[in-house]
Scaffold this motif. Structure first.
Motif: not given
Length: 508
Positions: A105-111
């Motif tokens: 989820p952190e990667e999704m939020v970053r993108v």
């Protein structure tokens, strides 16, 4: 056979209306956020308008802009928390993040937000904690806007994880007690406050946390495409204290600051110069501060113990000072501090340094009306002695100007009762550590410092210079002499000590 009864007349009645469907939350949230974005987009960005603002208006708008950022980060964090909930590990590939092609989820939020990895992780951490079924006091403060996402994340990180007899409920209670102290703090200072609170909760765990930080140390070298190289060095607190002492000596502005001398002093120095060594190379050094640091550290590495360190760092031995309450050493339980650094170290570390460097006892007055002042010189000497500066460093922990974090090695001893103007004394109670910048600011811009027992308050300038100079010895009646200072005292700023060791010594 049965017969049908005649039909009875039926009174005409209104048909019941269909049940009202609940309003979609999206119908409220999406338009509100769209309106907010439109409103921000409509804010004028004409630089000429900003340059026409007076100082007060400029600062007011800066605070408003910070509030915009705070609210936007809150919204992102709430959404990130929901993304994390829908991407829980137990959901596997059916979770939201993995369904959309992201590992976490952190990667999704970053993108989705175009932010840094660290920002996305903080948003997920805070959003997940705020979105629990039983919100914590810290989570409620975030939701209400009292505490920013960055500060809340710093507090949670600083308090650490449960363990050592400290439960999650204990950490939540500690965070709640911290809330009144978070006003006006940035994330870095909030994290330090939180780490100090964790140490207070779990004194026996100080050594364990110190060792955990030490385990994170690392050093690596890299080569850039243009042929330059770089070093990435993660230092544990004790090593950082030693290295920063070296760095502070190299880069301190006090190495080449101007000296203001009388004609007699200049003549005396000129006579001594004829029979002395050439001037220190730092006095005619065209290098930047960073270049000088790079060159000096490289030279230290090249020459090692054979280097003439007096030309590089001065004639004092390299080392750090440890500050600890006497009762802590006696009981062998508690914590101490490296001078100029906020994080606690264990008693074992203090004892190891005492074994190699010995100890100096500074008696601290525990009376609330006193300030723990061990060495006074009255008006016999103008300059504070080395022993007094050691005491000031232990008491103040660095520059006492609000918001400044310069270490003791960068500071000068300031007479709060001016030596010439107020007939001040060279006593510890009347001395205060200020860095060079704030020392000049205090003298040149009319700032005053008042002491009440162990506390010091910074009074902003507001009167004519002549009135400021003569207020204490002008012969006016008490009533009239105090009137001009009322407004200034109302705007006075606290100057708390940055020395956790002093606070610990006075807490018994």
């Amino acid at each position: 056979m049965s017969t049908l009864a005649p039909a009875r007349p039926v009174a005409a009645t209104a048909m019941p209306s269909p049940p009202r469907l609940p309003r979609s939350p999206l119908a409220d949230v999406a338009p509100a956020m769209t309106d907010a974005v439109d409103a921000l987009a409509a804010v004028p960005r004409d630089l000429q308008v900003l340059r026409a603002l007076d100082d007060a208006a400029l600062l007011d708008l800066t605070r408003l802009a910070a509030e915009e950022v705070r609210l936007a980060q809150l919204h992102v964090s709430l959404l990130a928390g929901e993304i994390a909930r829908r991407s829980a590990p137990e959901l596997g590939h059916s979770g939201l993040a993995q369904r959309r092609g992201h590992r976490t989820p952190e990667e999704m939020v970053r993108v989705a937000t175009g932010t840094r990895v660290a920002d996305a992780r903080a948003a997920v951490r805070v959003g997940s904690s705020v979105g629990t079924e039983t919100p914590t006091p810290l989570g409620a403060a975030v939701l209400s806007g009292r505490v920013s996402v960055a500060v809340a994340d710093a507090v949670r990180t600083g308090l650490g994880r449960p363990g050592g007899g400290i439960s999650e409920a204990d950490l939540d209670s500690a965070a709640e007690r911290l809330l009144p102290r978070l006003t006006g703090l940035d994330a870095d200072r909030a994290a330090r406050e939180a780490r100090a609170v964790r140490d207070e909760l779990d004194l026996d765990g100080v050594a364990e946390r110190e060792e955990a930080r030490r385990e994170q140390r690392s050093f690596r070298l890299g080569r850039r495409a243009d042929g330059m190289g770089y070093a990435h060095w993660i230092l544990d607190p004790e090593t950082f204290a030693v290295v920063s002492d070296v760095y502070d000596r190299i880069t301190s502005p006090r190495r080449s600051e101007p000296r203001f001398q009388s004609d007699t002093e200049r003549e005396r120095d000129a006579g001594e110069a004829a029979h002395s060594a050439p001037p220190h190379p730092a006095l005619e050094d065209p290098r930047t501060r960073q270049q000088r640091a790079s060159d000096t550290i490289a030279e230290l590495l090249r020459q090692g113990a054979a280097a003439d360190t007096t030309q590089l760092l001065g004639d004092a031995p390299i080392g750090v000072r440890m500050i600890v309450a006497a009762r802590t050493l006696h009981e062998r339980r508690g914590r101490g501090w490296i001078e100029g650094h906020p994080d606690a170290v264990s008693v074992a570390t203090i004892e190891r340094h005492a074994c190699t460097a010995g100890t100096i006892t500074l008696t601290v007055d525990g009376d609330p009306a006193g300030a723990g002042q061990p060495l006074n010189l009255g008006r016999e000497r103008r300059l504070f002695t080395r022993a007094q500066r050691l005491a000031l460093a232990a008491r103040d922990g660095g520059c006492r100007w609000p918001g400044c974090e310069r270490p003791p090695s960068w500071c000068e001893a300031h007479h709060i009762e001016h030596w010439q103007r107020d007939r001040g004394k060279t006593d510890i109670a009347d001395g205060l550590l200020l860095c060079r910048h704030h020392h000049l600011l205090a003298h040149n811009n009319g700032w005053e410092i008042e002491r009440a027992g162990p506390s010091y308050r910074l009074i902003p300038p507001g009167r004519a210079p002549d009135a400021a100079k003569d207020s204490k010895h002008d012969g006016l009646p008490d009533g009239t002499r105090d009137v001009p200072r009322d407004a200034e005292r109302a705007r006075a700023l606290d100057m708390p000590s940055r020395s956790p060791a002093l606070q610990d010594a006075l807490s018994a």
